[in-house]
Design an enzyme around this catalytic site. Structure first.
Site, PDB file in Angstrom:
ATOM      1  CG  LEU A  88      -2.008  -1.121   1.233  1.00  0.00           C
ATOM      2  CD1 LEU A  88      -2.843  -1.027   2.497  1.00  0.00           C
ATOM      3  CD2 LEU A  88      -2.900  -1.074   0.009  1.00  0.00           C
ATOM      4  CB  CYS A  89       4.060   2.266  -0.003  1.00  0.00           C
ATOM      5  SG  CYS A  89       4.923   0.688  -0.140  1.00  0.00           S
ATOM      6  N   GLY A  90       2.214   2.423  -3.212  1.00  0.00           N
ATOM      7  CA  GLY A  90       2.438   2.689  -4.626  1.00  0.00           C
ATOM      8  C   GLY A  90       3.472   1.746  -5.221  1.00  0.00           C
TER       9      GLY A  90
END
Length: 294
Positions: A88-90
């Site tokens: 969930l951090c690109g």
């Protein structure tokens, strides 16, 4: 067209997701401030230490006595890859993983073909990714971010340094995300060992005249291991700050996209409700006309 209940459920779901992404953004923003302060305070020390080694070693053969400056024919390679434990951090993790795989293919194709490239992941995402790709993976410190400190980074660096000094690996490469700002992380892939190239290629505009105490050899041989440990620790801190910046940006974008989706769903909901009301009115009018004609 979806039913009113389906659209209503989607609206509730999007609202719940937006609350989660907003909370994650706030958490990452708080963690980013602390991580950013740590790396900003660390960089001047690490850079000055490297500069000092370059200046003191310039024109001398003292550094050649260190086991960490020995150049050998490259048969076995260790690649330290710094990633995060969570997603969930690109594209934060995928970028450094792809860059590392490309670097190995470009610089060590023969060693890779023989299976002589070992991955040393600092972070669980790198561990999982390179296991799936079929690389040999040393998982000794893949959980480093669960106990992030200089002592843990030092232990990881010492394990790598001992393996290099004992001839287990002939070159060690370090790959990580360098923190620039909240929205920008720069992929760095640099050679950590042997250190001889880093020392000899650095030049100083001013040549300082040093008085050594206790001796030039003792000082340089003491500084070189410290410099290597600092490079590993700096890479971990850089990656930690970059992770929180990337997650903050990704969650902000996710919240923004959720808002756009919510607007579209509300329009769809209103249209569906209007169509349902129109249908009911037509049915009532049709029923009334049927009763009238009968």
């Amino acid at each position: 067209m979806a039913s009113l209940k389906e659209v209503r459920n989607r609206i509730v779901s999007v609202n719940s997701t937006m609350q989660i992404t907003k909370a994650m953004k706030m958490v990452s923003a708080a963690k980013l401030r602390r991580a950013q302060d740590r790396i900003i305070q660390m960089r001047p020390y690490a850079n000055k230490l490297n500069e000092l080694i370059a200046q003191v070693s310039e024109g001398t053969e003292v550094g050649a006595a260190s086991p960490y400056t020995q150049v050998r024919e490259v048969s076995n390679v260790l690649v330290i890859v710094v990633t995060s434990d969570r997603g969930l951090c690109g594209a934060f993790n995928s970028n450094v993983i792809k860059a590392t795989a490309a670097y190995i293919s470009e610089h060590y194709p023969a060693q890779d073909a023989k299976g002589n490239v070992t991955i040393f992941p600092l972070g669980k995402k790198g561990d999982e990714a390179f296991v799936r790709r079929g690389y040999k993976v040393d998982k000794s410190f893949s959980d480093i971010f669960q106990r992030l400190s200089f002592d843990t980074a030092r232990e990881a660096a010492e394990q790598v340094m001992a393996a290099f000094a004992n001839g287990v690996y002939d070159e060690v490469v370090l790959a990580y995300n360098e923190f620039k700002n909240v929205a920008t992380q720069i992929i760095k892939t640099e050679k950590l060992l042997p250190l001889v190239n880093e020392v000899s290629n650095q030049t100083s505009t001013t040549k300082a005249d040093y008085i050594f105490e206790p001796s030039e050899e003792e000082i340089i041989l003491e500084l070189i291991p410290k410099s290597i440990k600092m490079q590993v620790y700096k890479a971990v801190l850089d990656s930690n700050a970059s992770e929180h910046g990337a997650r903050m940006t990704a969650m902000d974008k996710a919240t923004e996209n959720g808002g756009d989706l919510l607007k579209a769903l509300k329009i769809e909901y209103n249209r569906s409700r209007q169509a349902a009301i129109t249908t009911e009115i037509l049915e009532i009018v049709g029923g009334a006309e049927a009763l009238k004609n009968s």
